[in-house]
Write a protein that holds these residues in place. Structure first.
Motif, mmCIF file in Angstrom:
data_model
loop_
_atom_site.group_PDB
_atom_site.id
_atom_site.type_symbol
_atom_site.label_atom_id
_atom_site.label_comp_id
_atom_site.label_asym_id
_atom_site.label_seq_id
_atom_site.Cartn_x
_atom_site.Cartn_y
_atom_site.Cartn_z
ATOM 1 N N CYS A 24 0.820 -1.273 0.131
ATOM 2 C CA CYS A 24 -0.020 0.006 -0.063
ATOM 3 C C CYS A 24 0.864 1.356 -0.149
ATOM 4 O O CYS A 24 0.735 2.168 -0.782
ATOM 5 C CB CYS A 24 -0.916 0.134 1.186
ATOM 6 S SG CYS A 24 -2.455 -0.951 1.089
ATOM 7 N N ILE A 25 1.824 1.134 0.996
ATOM 8 C CA ILE A 25 2.858 2.415 0.917
ATOM 9 C C ILE A 25 3.389 2.493 -0.541
ATOM 10 O O ILE A 25 3.604 3.856 -0.989
ATOM 11 C CB ILE A 25 4.148 2.304 1.849
ATOM 12 C CG1 ILE A 25 2.894 2.426 3.409
ATOM 13 C CG2 ILE A 25 5.070 3.120 1.775
ATOM 14 C CD1 ILE A 25 4.018 2.008 4.516
ATOM 15 N N LEU A 26 4.005 1.507 -1.137
ATOM 16 C CA LEU A 26 4.540 1.745 -2.491
ATOM 17 C C LEU A 26 3.552 1.986 -3.488
ATOM 18 O O LEU A 26 4.279 2.945 -4.427
ATOM 19 C CB LEU A 26 5.295 0.204 -2.784
ATOM 20 C CG LEU A 26 6.394 -0.153 -1.971
ATOM 21 C CD1 LEU A 26 6.897 -1.603 -2.210
ATOM 22 C CD2 LEU A 26 7.599 0.761 -2.169
ATOM 23 N N LEU A 27 2.469 1.707 -3.426
ATOM 24 C CA LEU A 27 1.508 2.200 -4.364
ATOM 25 C C LEU A 27 1.189 3.673 -4.339
ATOM 26 O O LEU A 27 0.995 4.259 -5.134
ATOM 27 C CB LEU A 27 0.198 1.097 -4.328
ATOM 28 C CG LEU A 27 0.243 -0.191 -5.144
ATOM 29 C CD1 LEU A 27 -1.059 -0.952 -4.901
ATOM 30 C CD2 LEU A 27 0.462 -0.002 -6.541
ATOM 31 N N GLN A 28 0.961 3.965 -3.034
ATOM 32 C CA GLN A 28 0.759 5.301 -2.779
ATOM 33 C C GLN A 28 1.770 6.213 -3.170
ATOM 34 O O GLN A 28 1.464 7.117 -3.670
ATOM 35 C CB GLN A 28 0.351 5.484 -1.157
ATOM 36 C CG GLN A 28 -0.213 6.994 -0.859
ATOM 37 C CD GLN A 28 -1.540 7.323 -1.298
ATOM 38 O OE1 GLN A 28 -2.466 6.482 -1.296
ATOM 39 N NE2 GLN A 28 -1.561 8.389 -1.888
ATOM 40 N N LEU A 29 2.966 5.873 -2.947
ATOM 41 C CA LEU A 29 4.111 6.684 -3.444
ATOM 42 C C LEU A 29 4.113 6.784 -4.878
ATOM 43 O O LEU A 29 4.469 7.671 -5.427
ATOM 44 C CB LEU A 29 5.309 6.190 -2.766
ATOM 45 C CG LEU A 29 5.850 6.261 -1.436
ATOM 46 C CD1 LEU A 29 7.208 5.366 -1.037
ATOM 47 C CD2 LEU A 29 5.800 7.702 -1.103
ATOM 48 N N PHE A 34 3.858 9.920 -9.521
ATOM 49 C CA PHE A 34 3.767 9.661 -10.912
ATOM 50 C C PHE A 34 2.421 9.684 -11.442
ATOM 51 O O PHE A 34 2.217 10.444 -12.444
ATOM 52 C CB PHE A 34 4.144 8.233 -11.239
ATOM 53 C CG PHE A 34 5.811 8.161 -10.941
ATOM 54 C CD1 PHE A 34 6.574 8.422 -11.758
ATOM 55 C CD2 PHE A 34 6.167 7.422 -9.862
ATOM 56 C CE1 PHE A 34 8.051 8.527 -11.305
ATOM 57 C CE2 PHE A 34 7.395 7.189 -9.623
ATOM 58 C CZ PHE A 34 8.407 7.803 -10.224
ATOM 59 N N LEU A 35 1.389 9.257 -10.762
ATOM 60 C CA LEU A 35 -0.026 9.409 -11.633
ATOM 61 C C LEU A 35 -0.728 10.456 -11.178
ATOM 62 O O LEU A 35 -1.497 10.935 -11.967
ATOM 63 C CB LEU A 35 -0.897 8.066 -10.892
ATOM 64 C CG LEU A 35 -0.357 6.758 -11.329
ATOM 65 C CD1 LEU A 35 -1.408 5.645 -10.833
ATOM 66 C CD2 LEU A 35 -0.241 6.558 -13.081
ATOM 67 N N PHE A 36 -0.810 10.900 -9.889
ATOM 68 C CA PHE A 36 -1.509 12.207 -9.570
ATOM 69 C C PHE A 36 -1.072 13.424 -10.137
ATOM 70 O O PHE A 36 -1.851 14.194 -10.573
ATOM 71 C CB PHE A 36 -1.513 12.244 -8.093
ATOM 72 C CG PHE A 36 -2.204 13.667 -7.502
ATOM 73 C CD1 PHE A 36 -3.687 13.552 -7.751
ATOM 74 C CD2 PHE A 36 -1.466 14.596 -6.957
ATOM 75 C CE1 PHE A 36 -4.421 14.745 -7.167
ATOM 76 C CE2 PHE A 36 -2.086 15.904 -6.896
ATOM 77 C CZ PHE A 36 -3.754 15.621 -6.757
ATOM 78 N N PRO A 37 0.308 13.537 -10.050
ATOM 79 C CA PRO A 37 0.760 14.951 -10.935
ATOM 80 C C PRO A 37 0.415 14.705 -12.512
ATOM 81 O O PRO A 37 -0.013 15.980 -13.030
ATOM 82 C CB PRO A 37 2.277 15.021 -10.913
ATOM 83 C CG PRO A 37 2.376 13.864 -9.605
ATOM 84 C CD PRO A 37 1.448 13.087 -9.426
ATOM 85 N N ASN A 38 0.336 13.789 -13.032
ATOM 86 C CA ASN A 38 0.100 13.784 -14.345
ATOM 87 C C ASN A 38 -1.598 13.866 -14.226
ATOM 88 O O ASN A 38 -2.311 14.452 -15.636
ATOM 89 C CB ASN A 38 0.370 12.154 -14.991
ATOM 90 C CG ASN A 38 0.079 12.103 -16.332
ATOM 91 O OD1 ASN A 38 -1.300 12.021 -16.828
ATOM 92 N ND2 ASN A 38 0.925 11.924 -17.113
ATOM 93 N N GLY A 39 -2.302 13.088 -13.758
ATOM 94 C CA GLY A 39 -3.781 13.220 -13.441
ATOM 95 C C GLY A 39 -4.636 12.363 -14.733
ATOM 96 O O GLY A 39 -5.799 12.449 -14.740
ATOM 97 N N ASN A 83 -12.324 12.532 -7.753
ATOM 98 C CA ASN A 83 -11.178 11.458 -7.772
ATOM 99 C C ASN A 83 -11.348 10.484 -6.623
ATOM 100 O O ASN A 83 -11.163 9.183 -6.806
ATOM 101 C CB ASN A 83 -9.868 12.172 -7.759
ATOM 102 C CG ASN A 83 -9.414 12.904 -8.850
ATOM 103 O OD1 ASN A 83 -10.194 12.704 -9.905
ATOM 104 N ND2 ASN A 83 -8.261 13.694 -8.724
ATOM 105 N N ASP A 84 -11.920 10.875 -5.716
ATOM 106 C CA ASP A 84 -11.874 10.115 -4.543
ATOM 107 C C ASP A 84 -13.158 9.000 -4.514
ATOM 108 O O ASP A 84 -13.231 7.971 -4.043
ATOM 109 C CB ASP A 84 -12.355 10.823 -3.131
ATOM 110 C CG ASP A 84 -11.324 11.666 -2.422
ATOM 111 O OD1 ASP A 84 -9.984 11.328 -3.016
ATOM 112 O OD2 ASP A 84 -11.346 12.463 -1.860
ATOM 113 N N LEU A 88 -10.203 4.327 -7.778
ATOM 114 C CA LEU A 88 -8.696 3.938 -8.093
ATOM 115 C C LEU A 88 -8.226 3.487 -6.411
ATOM 116 O O LEU A 88 -7.405 2.915 -6.408
ATOM 117 C CB LEU A 88 -8.262 5.099 -8.574
ATOM 118 C CG LEU A 88 -6.606 4.893 -8.670
ATOM 119 C CD1 LEU A 88 -6.215 4.063 -9.653
ATOM 120 C CD2 LEU A 88 -5.957 6.429 -9.302
ATOM 121 N N ILE A 89 -8.721 4.137 -5.519
ATOM 122 C CA ILE A 89 -8.226 3.845 -4.332
ATOM 123 C C ILE A 89 -8.627 2.452 -3.775
ATOM 124 O O ILE A 89 -7.576 1.713 -3.367
ATOM 125 C CB ILE A 89 -8.955 4.709 -2.922
ATOM 126 C CG1 ILE A 89 -8.326 6.270 -3.382
ATOM 127 C CG2 ILE A 89 -8.621 4.308 -1.624
ATOM 128 C CD1 ILE A 89 -9.301 7.178 -2.420
#
Length: 182
Positions: A24-29, A34-39, A83-84, A88-89
Motif C-alpha cells: 500500500c505504501i509503495l502504491l501510494q508513493l 507519478f499518477l497524481f501529478p499527471n492526472g 477522484n475520491d 482507484l483507491i
C-alpha cells in the motif's frame, strides 16, 4: 531487524498484513509521484465512469446527459464523479491484498487484473445508482453514497478473495501449518 522478520514470518497474519502495508505504501508513493501529478488515470476513471453510466442508463430508457465527469437524468440533479469516488483507491487496496497473498505470481496477476476490471465495472453501476437515486429517492442520496460500496463494490472483492483462497495451492493465510513456529 532480522529478529523482527523472524517474528513476522512466524505469525502468518502479521506477516501478511505487513506485506499489505508495504505494498500500500509503495502504491501510494507511485500514485503521489507519478499518477497524481499527471492526472490522466483519475481523469480517465472519472470521465469514463460518468460516460459509461450515462450510456447504459440511456440504453435502459432514461434520458441522461453527460458533461465530462458529470451526469444527470434529464430534469433531475446531477452527479459529479470526483477522484475520491472513481474507484482507484479501492483498486489499489484490492491489489495490495491480492499481491500480498501467498500464491503463485501468475494467479495473483490474473486476479489483480480481473479484479481491477470488475471494480471498474461495478463502480459504473454504482454511478448509475447515484443518478437513479436522484430521480426516485433524492432525500436518501447521502445515505446511498455512504453505503453504496457495500452494495456494489465490496461483494465483488469478497467473492474474488474467496475464489483466490480456494484456487490457490497455499491454503488459508491464517493457517500456521505452512510456517515454522519460533
Amino acid at each position: 531487524m532480522i529478529n523482527l522478520l523472524k517474528k513476522l514470518k512466524s505469525s502468518p497474519t502479521a506477516y501478511f498484513f505487513s506485506k499489505v502495508g508495504l505494498i500500500c505504501i509503495l502504491l501510494q508513493l507511485f500514485y503521489d509521484f507519478f499518477l497524481f501529478p499527471n492526472g490522466k488515470v483519475d481523469w480517465f476513471l472519472c470521465r469514463s465512469g460518468a460516460f459509461s453510466g450515462a450510456f447504459l442508463l440511456n440504453i435502459f430508457g432514461w434520458e441522461v446527459n453527460c458533461w465530462g465527469s458529470i451526469l444527470a437524468v434529464n430534469g433531475y440533479g446531477a452527479v459529479e464523479i470526483i477522484n475520491d469516488c472513481n474507484g482507484l483507491i479501492l483498486m489499489g487496496l484490492y491489489s495490495s491484498f491480492i499481491l500480498a497473498y501467498p500464491a503463485k505470481l501468475k494467479l495473483k496477476t490474473g486476479f489483480t487484473v480481473i479484479g481491477i476490471i470488475l471494480i471498474y465495472v461495478s463502480n459504473i453501476f454504482r454511478i448509475m445508482g447515484f443518478a437513479l437515486v436522484n430521480v426516485y429517492i433524492p432525500n436518501y442520496w447521502d445515505i446511498f453514497h455512504e453505503f453504496s460500496a457495500f452494495i456494489f463494490l465490496y461483494p465483488v472483492i469478497l467473492i474474488l478473495w474467496y475464489y483466490l483462497t480456494k484456487i490457490s495451492e497455499k491454503g488459508d493465510i491464517f493457517s500456521s501449518s505452512k510456517f515454522s513456529r519460533v
